[in-house]
Scaffold this active site. Structure first.
Site, PDB file in Angstrom:
ATOM      1  N   GLN A 108       0.839  -1.198   0.000  1.00 34.70           N
ATOM      2  CA  GLN A 108       0.000   0.000   0.000  1.00 34.70           C
ATOM      3  C   GLN A 108       0.878   1.255   0.000  1.00 34.70           C
ATOM      4  OE1 GLN A 108      -2.425   1.517   3.248  1.00 34.70           O
ATOM      5  NE2 GLN A 108      -4.225   1.443   1.928  1.00 34.70           N
ATOM      6  N   TYR A 189      -5.952  10.680   4.160  1.00 36.07           N
ATOM      7  CA  TYR A 189      -4.546  10.960   3.855  1.00 36.07           C
ATOM      8  C   TYR A 189      -4.462  11.788   2.558  1.00 36.07           C
ATOM      9  CZ  TYR A 189      -3.858   7.922   7.788  1.00 36.07           C
ATOM     10  OH  TYR A 189      -3.910   7.399   9.047  1.00 36.07           O
ATOM     11  N   ARG A 236      -7.443   2.172  -3.008  1.00 40.10           N
ATOM     12  CA  ARG A 236      -8.354   2.097  -1.858  1.00 40.10           C
ATOM     13  C   ARG A 236      -9.047   3.430  -1.632  1.00 40.10           C
ATOM     14  NH1 ARG A 236      -7.494   0.417   4.532  1.00 40.10           N
ATOM     15  NH2 ARG A 236      -9.091  -1.192   4.534  1.00 40.10           N
ATOM     16  N   GLY A 325      -9.458  -6.802   8.473  1.00 44.74           N
ATOM     17  CA  GLY A 325      -8.392  -6.118   9.195  1.00 44.74           C
ATOM     18  C   GLY A 325      -8.228  -6.701  10.583  1.00 44.74           C
ATOM     19  N   ARG A 326      -9.044  -6.237  11.529  1.00 38.19           N
ATOM     20  CA  ARG A 326      -8.933  -6.698  12.914  1.00 38.19           C
ATOM     21  C   ARG A 326      -8.853  -8.224  13.052  1.00 38.19           C
ATOM     22  NH1 ARG A 326     -10.511  -3.362  17.597  1.00 38.19           N
ATOM     23  NH2 ARG A 326      -9.958  -1.267  16.949  1.00 38.19           N
TER      24      ARG A 326
HETATM   25  C1  PHB Z   1      -2.906   4.329  11.215  1.00 37.68           C
HETATM   26  O1  PHB Z   1      -1.686   4.316  11.207  1.00 37.68           O
HETATM   27  O2  PHB Z   1      -3.544   4.449  12.258  1.00 37.68           O
HETATM   28  C2  PHB Z   1      -3.626   4.189   9.948  1.00 37.68           C
HETATM   29  C3  PHB Z   1      -2.916   4.058   8.775  1.00 37.68           C
HETATM   30  C4  PHB Z   1      -3.580   3.939   7.582  1.00 37.68           C
HETATM   31  C5  PHB Z   1      -4.960   3.960   7.590  1.00 37.68           C
HETATM   32  C6  PHB Z   1      -5.663   4.058   8.746  1.00 37.68           C
HETATM   33  C7  PHB Z   1      -4.984   4.176   9.936  1.00 37.68           C
HETATM   34  O3  PHB Z   1      -5.608   3.867   6.432  1.00 37.68           O
END
Ligand code: PHB
Length: 367
Positions: A108, A189, A236, A325-326
């Protein structure tokens, strides 16, 4: 009444192969990118990270954690980069370990824009952003959590070099052995800051109209696709998230157009965070099917999916793959657990960011 109507399809729908651009994946279970903040000095990945990713190589596709494309792209302590020879060498350990286990992995590509702090920036300078508007957000630096710094607006003349940084990072990712890249255009971001009108107040060709606000996304994706092939390039997006203080006055129109423009590049996939990142899946009405419509590549969905939701998403055709993810933090053998419908290990939030093997490579697999 037809008995089949009441019976959910089994997990086997998640275990059929699929072609995603140039890649042929064995199943529909994707490891979502997860920041773990365990890079060593110089933001270099280590053998410990190679073990962590290799343990998860049973995923149809691994999306390695967000990785800065240039020094200015960093927003958090100990997150990895892909802009120095040492960083490329560190990532080679990871890709070799994943490939040895038969997995496939993309990187990514990340520029945080204004979600940074002067202490993380080259020369202690201000972070860059579409506009000089400080986010109501915090970041993690060497000493702990701090408010993000006030950014400076990128000059129009700086944008070609920014796009070049993405292109070079994609080339570096391939050199490091990645099978492709995912351009991070979500979660507030840099690219998302350009997309959304709360953070983008520019009056040049990169601000104002939806056409102008989607320009950076399109130009970055085009440059990366030209470098490594559209069939190895994904994006994404997170249309509704307010994560990192972003918002838009018309997300449906903005993200419909974003996907329409990306569709012309014939990218491998689009990966969508549905709703609030890590939170409410349905904070406001949004038609994801309308957003998807012009795109013919693979569609990856993410955010709070469990086994039943994932089966439903793929069986219904609403998605081609589901990113977890989690659940992937604590379950290195997640696909097997989904297939056999076994219990999941529970992740420990105290070990999400930074630290050692504990909470990283020591979650048990079945057997
Ligand atoms: C994070 O570092 O908390 C983080 C990084 C990328 C993301 C979301 C959270 O897309």
């Amino acid at each position: 009444m037809n008995a089949q109507v009441a019976t959910q399809p089994g997990a086997e729908v998640l275990f059929t192969p699929i072609k995603v651009g140039e890649l042929t994946l064995p199943n529909r279970v994707v490891m979502a990118p997860l920041t773990r903040s365990r890079a060593s000095t110089g933001n270099v990945q280590t053998a410990m990270s190679a073990t962590y990713y290799a343990q998860r190589a049973g995923a149809g596709l691994l999306i390695a954690e967000a990785t800065q494309i240039c020094p200015e792209g960093q927003g958090y302590f100990a997150t990895p980069g892909i802009h120095s020879p040492e960083q490329i060498a560190g990532w080679k350990l990871v890709t070799a370990a994943v490939h040895a286990k038969g997995g496939q992995i993309v990187l990514q590509l990340w520029h945080v824009g204004r979600i940074s702090h002067t202490s993380l920036q080259p020369g202690g300078k201000a972070p860059v952003a579409p506009s000089a508007i400080r986010a109501e957000a915090q970041t993690f630096v060497a000493e702990g959590f701090v408010d993000v710094s006030e950014p400076r607006a990128l000059e129009l003349a700086e944008i070609p070099a920014l796009i070049e940084s993405y292109r070079q990072a994609a080339a570096n990712a391939r050199e490091a052995g990645f099978d492709g890249v995912e351009i991070h255009a979500g979660n507030g971001y840099l690219i998302d800051q350009f997309l959304r009108d709360r953070s983008n107040h520019r009056t040049d060709a990169y601000g104002g109209s939806i056409e102008n606000r989607t320009r950076l996304l399109f130009e970055v994706a085009a440059a990366v696709a030209r470098q490594i092939g559209a069939g190895r390039t994904g994006v994404r997006l997170s249309p509704l998230t307010s994560f990192s203080d972003v918002a838009d006055s018309d997300p449906q129109a903005l993200f419909n157009r974003s996907v329409e423009r990306l569709a012309t590049l014939e990218l491998a996939y689009i990966h969508v965070i549905e709703g609030e990142t890590g939170g409410d899946r349905d904070p406001q009405p949004f038609d994801y099917a309308a957003m998807r419509k012009p795109f013919h590549g693979a569609w990856i969905v993410n955010n709070g999916y469990d086994r039943a939701m994932a089966i439903d998403a793929v069986a219904s055709g609403r998605a081609d793959l589901v990113a977890f993810g989690r659940p992937y933090l604590a379950n290195p053998d997640l696909p097997r657990r989904l297939r056999e419908n076994t219990a999941l290990n529970v992740p420990d939030p105290n070990t999400f960011y930074g630290g050692s093997e504990h909470g990283y490579t020591d979650y048990p697999a079945l057997d």
